[in-house]
Scaffold this motif. Structure first.
Motif, PDB file in Angstrom:
ATOM      1  N   THR A 299       4.128   8.901  -7.234  1.00  0.00           N
ATOM      2  CA  THR A 299       4.745   8.780  -5.706  1.00  0.00           C
ATOM      3  C   THR A 299       5.196   7.145  -6.267  1.00  0.00           C
ATOM      4  O   THR A 299       4.557   6.464  -6.706  1.00  0.00           O
ATOM      5  CB  THR A 299       4.116   7.913  -4.747  1.00  0.00           C
ATOM      6  N   VAL A 300       6.986   6.993  -6.148  1.00  0.00           N
ATOM      7  CA  VAL A 300       7.976   5.610  -6.723  1.00  0.00           C
ATOM      8  C   VAL A 300       7.885   5.363  -4.832  1.00  0.00           C
ATOM      9  O   VAL A 300       8.861   5.896  -4.178  1.00  0.00           O
ATOM     10  CB  VAL A 300       8.941   5.210  -7.411  1.00  0.00           C
ATOM     11  N   VAL A 301       7.334   3.616  -4.660  1.00  0.00           N
ATOM     12  CA  VAL A 301       7.505   3.158  -3.252  1.00  0.00           C
ATOM     13  C   VAL A 301       9.096   1.856  -3.679  1.00  0.00           C
ATOM     14  O   VAL A 301       8.433   1.468  -4.513  1.00  0.00           O
ATOM     15  CB  VAL A 301       6.815   2.672  -2.498  1.00  0.00           C
ATOM     16  N   VAL A 302      10.126   2.041  -3.422  1.00  0.00           N
ATOM     17  CA  VAL A 302      11.566   1.145  -3.336  1.00  0.00           C
ATOM     18  C   VAL A 302      10.972   0.344  -2.209  1.00  0.00           C
ATOM     19  O   VAL A 302      12.077   0.662  -0.752  1.00  0.00           O
ATOM     20  CB  VAL A 302      12.531   1.886  -3.873  1.00  0.00           C
ATOM     21  N   LEU A 303      10.474  -0.979  -1.834  1.00  0.00           N
ATOM     22  CA  LEU A 303      10.774  -1.776  -0.474  1.00  0.00           C
ATOM     23  C   LEU A 303      12.371  -2.357  -1.142  1.00  0.00           C
ATOM     24  O   LEU A 303      12.235  -2.806  -2.200  1.00  0.00           O
ATOM     25  CB  LEU A 303       9.689  -2.867  -0.454  1.00  0.00           C
ATOM     26  N   ILE A 304      13.368  -2.792  -0.270  1.00  0.00           N
ATOM     27  CA  ILE A 304      14.595  -3.443  -0.662  1.00  0.00           C
ATOM     28  C   ILE A 304      14.412  -4.272   0.772  1.00  0.00           C
ATOM     29  O   ILE A 304      14.571  -3.936   2.317  1.00  0.00           O
ATOM     30  CB  ILE A 304      15.883  -1.845  -0.162  1.00  0.00           C
ATOM     31  N   SER A 305      14.383  -5.324   0.693  1.00  0.00           N
ATOM     32  CA  SER A 305      13.748  -6.104   1.680  1.00  0.00           C
ATOM     33  C   SER A 305      14.691  -7.942   1.041  1.00  0.00           C
ATOM     34  O   SER A 305      13.973  -8.060  -0.105  1.00  0.00           O
ATOM     35  CB  SER A 305      13.048  -5.810   2.300  1.00  0.00           C
ATOM     36  N   ASP A 306      14.578  -8.582   2.112  1.00  0.00           N
ATOM     37  CA  ASP A 306      14.935 -10.160   1.657  1.00  0.00           C
ATOM     38  C   ASP A 306      13.688 -10.939   1.988  1.00  0.00           C
ATOM     39  O   ASP A 306      14.101 -11.643   1.709  1.00  0.00           O
ATOM     40  CB  ASP A 306      16.152 -11.127   2.531  1.00  0.00           C
ATOM     41  N   LEU A 307      12.401 -10.073   2.383  1.00  0.00           N
ATOM     42  CA  LEU A 307      10.883 -10.574   1.934  1.00  0.00           C
ATOM     43  C   LEU A 307      10.889 -11.355   3.352  1.00  0.00           C
ATOM     44  O   LEU A 307       9.804 -12.276   3.956  1.00  0.00           O
ATOM     45  CB  LEU A 307      10.325 -11.245   1.209  1.00  0.00           C
ATOM     46  N   TYR A 308      11.798 -11.686   4.644  1.00  0.00           N
ATOM     47  CA  TYR A 308      11.737 -12.303   5.795  1.00  0.00           C
ATOM     48  C   TYR A 308      10.933 -11.758   6.624  1.00  0.00           C
ATOM     49  O   TYR A 308      11.742 -10.793   6.728  1.00  0.00           O
ATOM     50  CB  TYR A 308      12.870 -13.022   6.391  1.00  0.00           C
ATOM     51  N   GLU A 309       9.298 -12.238   6.366  1.00  0.00           N
ATOM     52  CA  GLU A 309       8.621 -10.911   7.360  1.00  0.00           C
ATOM     53  C   GLU A 309       8.158 -11.382   8.519  1.00  0.00           C
ATOM     54  O   GLU A 309       7.811 -12.922   8.449  1.00  0.00           O
ATOM     55  CB  GLU A 309       6.965 -10.681   6.367  1.00  0.00           C
ATOM     56  N   GLY A 310       8.436 -10.615   9.218  1.00  0.00           N
ATOM     57  CA  GLY A 310       7.786 -11.284  10.927  1.00  0.00           C
ATOM     58  C   GLY A 310       6.986 -10.888  11.150  1.00  0.00           C
ATOM     59  O   GLY A 310       6.621 -10.676  12.477  1.00  0.00           O
ATOM     60  N   GLY A 311       6.138  -9.788  10.618  1.00  0.00           N
ATOM     61  CA  GLY A 311       4.894  -9.231  10.373  1.00  0.00           C
ATOM     62  C   GLY A 311       3.764  -9.877  10.351  1.00  0.00           C
ATOM     63  O   GLY A 311       3.890 -11.186   9.968  1.00  0.00           O
ATOM     64  N   ILE A 312       2.206  -9.191   9.848  1.00  0.00           N
ATOM     65  CA  ILE A 312       1.380  -9.885   9.477  1.00  0.00           C
ATOM     66  C   ILE A 312       1.000  -9.841   8.063  1.00  0.00           C
ATOM     67  O   ILE A 312       1.257  -8.616   6.891  1.00  0.00           O
ATOM     68  CB  ILE A 312       0.057  -8.678   9.862  1.00  0.00           C
ATOM     69  N   ARG A 313       1.710 -10.995   7.364  1.00  0.00           N
ATOM     70  CA  ARG A 313       1.927 -11.424   5.334  1.00  0.00           C
ATOM     71  C   ARG A 313       0.912 -11.037   5.338  1.00  0.00           C
ATOM     72  O   ARG A 313       0.894 -10.045   3.984  1.00  0.00           O
ATOM     73  CB  ARG A 313       2.200 -12.754   5.461  1.00  0.00           C
ATOM     74  N   ASP A 314      -0.881 -11.314   5.105  1.00  0.00           N
ATOM     75  CA  ASP A 314      -1.633 -10.931   4.530  1.00  0.00           C
ATOM     76  C   ASP A 314      -1.676  -9.856   4.901  1.00  0.00           C
ATOM     77  O   ASP A 314      -2.403  -8.636   3.813  1.00  0.00           O
ATOM     78  CB  ASP A 314      -2.929 -11.839   5.449  1.00  0.00           C
ATOM     79  N   GLU A 315      -2.252  -8.817   6.421  1.00  0.00           N
ATOM     80  CA  GLU A 315      -1.884  -7.083   5.819  1.00  0.00           C
ATOM     81  C   GLU A 315      -0.574  -6.905   4.713  1.00  0.00           C
ATOM     82  O   GLU A 315      -0.755  -5.533   4.329  1.00  0.00           O
ATOM     83  CB  GLU A 315      -1.848  -7.170   7.216  1.00  0.00           C
ATOM     84  N   MET A 316       0.704  -7.045   5.249  1.00  0.00           N
ATOM     85  CA  MET A 316       1.840  -6.474   4.089  1.00  0.00           C
ATOM     86  C   MET A 316       1.300  -7.112   2.863  1.00  0.00           C
ATOM     87  O   MET A 316       0.715  -6.017   1.874  1.00  0.00           O
ATOM     88  CB  MET A 316       2.963  -7.332   3.910  1.00  0.00           C
ATOM     89  N   LEU A 317       0.562  -8.104   1.995  1.00  0.00           N
ATOM     90  CA  LEU A 317       0.158  -8.277   0.575  1.00  0.00           C
ATOM     91  C   LEU A 317      -1.189  -7.049   0.500  1.00  0.00           C
ATOM     92  O   LEU A 317      -0.776  -6.768  -1.214  1.00  0.00           O
ATOM     93  CB  LEU A 317      -0.111  -9.463   0.399  1.00  0.00           C
ATOM     94  N   LYS A 318      -1.964  -7.001   1.456  1.00  0.00           N
ATOM     95  CA  LYS A 318      -3.076  -6.071   1.048  1.00  0.00           C
ATOM     96  C   LYS A 318      -2.197  -4.310   0.992  1.00  0.00           C
ATOM     97  O   LYS A 318      -3.310  -4.091   0.262  1.00  0.00           O
ATOM     98  CB  LYS A 318      -4.058  -6.178   2.376  1.00  0.00           C
ATOM     99  N   ARG A 319      -1.540  -4.263   1.377  1.00  0.00           N
ATOM    100  CA  ARG A 319      -1.434  -2.543   1.974  1.00  0.00           C
ATOM    101  C   ARG A 319      -0.290  -2.714   0.398  1.00  0.00           C
ATOM    102  O   ARG A 319      -0.199  -1.634  -0.739  1.00  0.00           O
ATOM    103  CB  ARG A 319      -0.508  -2.497   2.666  1.00  0.00           C
ATOM    104  N   VAL A 320       0.840  -3.324   0.104  1.00  0.00           N
ATOM    105  CA  VAL A 320       0.771  -3.677  -1.272  1.00  0.00           C
ATOM    106  C   VAL A 320      -0.438  -3.231  -2.198  1.00  0.00           C
ATOM    107  O   VAL A 320       0.085  -2.451  -3.732  1.00  0.00           O
ATOM    108  CB  VAL A 320       2.266  -3.783  -1.763  1.00  0.00           C
ATOM    109  N   SER A 321      -0.938  -4.318  -2.888  1.00  0.00           N
ATOM    110  CA  SER A 321      -1.827  -4.012  -4.017  1.00  0.00           C
ATOM    111  C   SER A 321      -2.653  -2.510  -3.291  1.00  0.00           C
ATOM    112  O   SER A 321      -3.331  -2.080  -4.745  1.00  0.00           O
ATOM    113  CB  SER A 321      -3.031  -5.024  -3.334  1.00  0.00           C
ATOM    114  N   ALA A 322      -3.057  -2.183  -2.399  1.00  0.00           N
ATOM    115  CA  ALA A 322      -3.944  -1.295  -2.503  1.00  0.00           C
ATOM    116  C   ALA A 322      -2.750   0.542  -2.961  1.00  0.00           C
ATOM    117  O   ALA A 322      -3.739   1.646  -2.738  1.00  0.00           O
ATOM    118  CB  ALA A 322      -3.797  -0.622  -0.932  1.00  0.00           C
ATOM    119  N   MET A 323      -1.726   0.198  -2.566  1.00  0.00           N
ATOM    120  CA  MET A 323      -0.753   1.015  -2.949  1.00  0.00           C
ATOM    121  C   MET A 323      -1.111   1.145  -4.623  1.00  0.00           C
ATOM    122  O   MET A 323      -0.624   2.359  -5.357  1.00  0.00           O
ATOM    123  CB  MET A 323       0.638   1.052  -1.921  1.00  0.00           C
TER     124      MET A 323
END
Length: 389
Positions: A299-323
């Motif tokens: 699987t290839v996941v392509v995130l297209i975003s300017d990364l201005y996160e309005g959600g939970i930053r640490d959780e976002m990074l944990k998900r990327v790390s887990a994937m």
């Protein structure tokens, strides 16, 4: 310099500077087509347009009516090449606040369609009257069809080659041997006295098949600043979905997440299913994408975003790390467009880079090569100027 060359230079300076008949000391008066061109420029860039005049007293303006703007659009298409027309249209929308007039059917029919206009129409989608929607879809359809013709052939050929190479086999027939991989795998068997490598293990290209080899998830930020990226990503999504060897999923998000995979056969439907503007919750979007992954190593996941996160930053990074730990190839694009270096959250980009997922801006021409590298699990072709270190 001949007299003719001198006069032509004065004429060009006069058109640049604006002003009345003796503008800025040129002493050059305009007539006929030149005067009409100057009038079209004055309507947009003169003092009467609400923008400061740089060199003279241009005082015309478009006014806040659809008929006058439609006439102006017709004029600039008569006097200027298409590339200049598109720039002037974008300036008119930005400088003169003409977005509302794009809701008029006669305006849309007069406009030179491009990616930026599509982005503007999509941002106005919810406010668009029914009488305009059919015309707007026709404008969007033309741009999308042109983009698909331009991008599809190279994308399919590049990714087909990458899919075949990624499905390498170890007992290939001679014509299927991947000599580059074979040589690299057997360098330890180099015999200097014979100046050759003994290939104990052969690596070959996999034969093309009808089965799904890779899964691609396009996760697209639909905040207002990402308009051009949404257009290009939707077109690429449709192209990828047309390839039998790739299972493609397209997800758009702001603070909510919408899966538009079932509309991928028509990128126009995808685009009108987006809602440009609003906040951003990358973490929620990635959580949804993660829940849809069944074959992480393929699987290839392509995130297209300017990364201005309005959600939970640490959780976002944990998900990327887990994937990534599960075998997913993760690609982070700050933009997918020709607009140059985008504005983006540098702190979040640095955090992704620390996880081995550098974020960078990507042009449509480069996107097939980025996807091919991700499919083959080799280093991505990251542009030097766009890379966040």
């Amino acid at each position: 310099m001949t007299r003719t060359e001198h006069d032509e230079r004065l004429r060009r300076w006069r058109l640049v500077l604006g002003g009345e008949s003796g503008a800025d000391g040129t002493g050059c008066a305009l007539a006929g087509t030149d005067a009409a061109m100057d009038g079209a420029l004055a309507s947009l860039y003169g003092a009467g347009s609400g923008a400061a005049s740089r060199g003279g007293s241009r005082s015309a303006g478009l006014g806040a009516s659809a008929p006058s703007v439609a006439r102006w659009l017709g004029d600039i298409r008569t006097y200027f090449p298409s590339s200049v027309v598109q720039v002037m249209q974008r300036d008119a929308i930005d400088r003169l606040g003409l977005s509302a007039l794009l809701l008029e059917p006669e305006m849309l029919e007069a406009v030179e369609a491009d990616v930026h206009l599509v982005g503007t129409l999509l941002s106005l989608n919810k406010a668009m009257p029914e009488t305009t929607k059919e015309t707007a879809r026709a404008v969007v359809r033309k741009v999308v069809d042109d983009l698909e013709k331009k991008l599809a052939t190279r994308t399919r050929s590049t990714l087909t080659g990458a899919l075949d190479r990624s499905a390498k086999i170890n007992r290939p027939r001679h014509r299927d041997i991947d000599w580059d991989r074979t040589i690299r795998a057997n360098l330890k068997n180099y015999l200097p006295e014979f100046n050759t490598v003994v290939p104990e293990r052969l690596i070959g290209y996999g034969r093309a098949s009808q089965s799904v080899k890779k899964e691609v998830v396009l996760c697209i930020d639909q905040s207002g600043s990402m308009a051009a990226s949404v257009v290009y990503a939707s077109v690429f999504g449709a192209v990828l979905a047309s390839m039998r060897s790739i299972a493609t999923r397209l997800v758009v998000f702001d603070t909510a997440v919408v899966d538009l995979t079932d509309q991928l056969d028509d990128p126009v439907d995808v685009l009108f299913g987006t809602q440009l503007g609003g906040g951003t919750d990358i973490n929620r979007a990635l959580a949804y994408c993660q829940s849809q992954i069944t074959r992480p190593a393929d699987t290839v996941v392509v995130l297209i975003s300017d990364l201005y996160e309005g959600g939970i930053r640490d959780e976002m990074l944990k998900r990327v790390s887990a994937m990534k730990a599960s075998g997913v190839q993760f690609v982070a694009l700050l933009a997918l467009s020709d607009e140059g270096t985008p504005a983006y959250d540098r702190e979040h980009a640095a955090a992704l880079a620390a996880l081995g997922a550098p974020a960078f801006a990507c042009t449509p021409d480069l996107f097939p090569d980025v996807m091919a590298a991700a499919i083959e699990k080799r280093p991505l072709p990251i542009p030097d100027m766009a890379t966040h270190q």
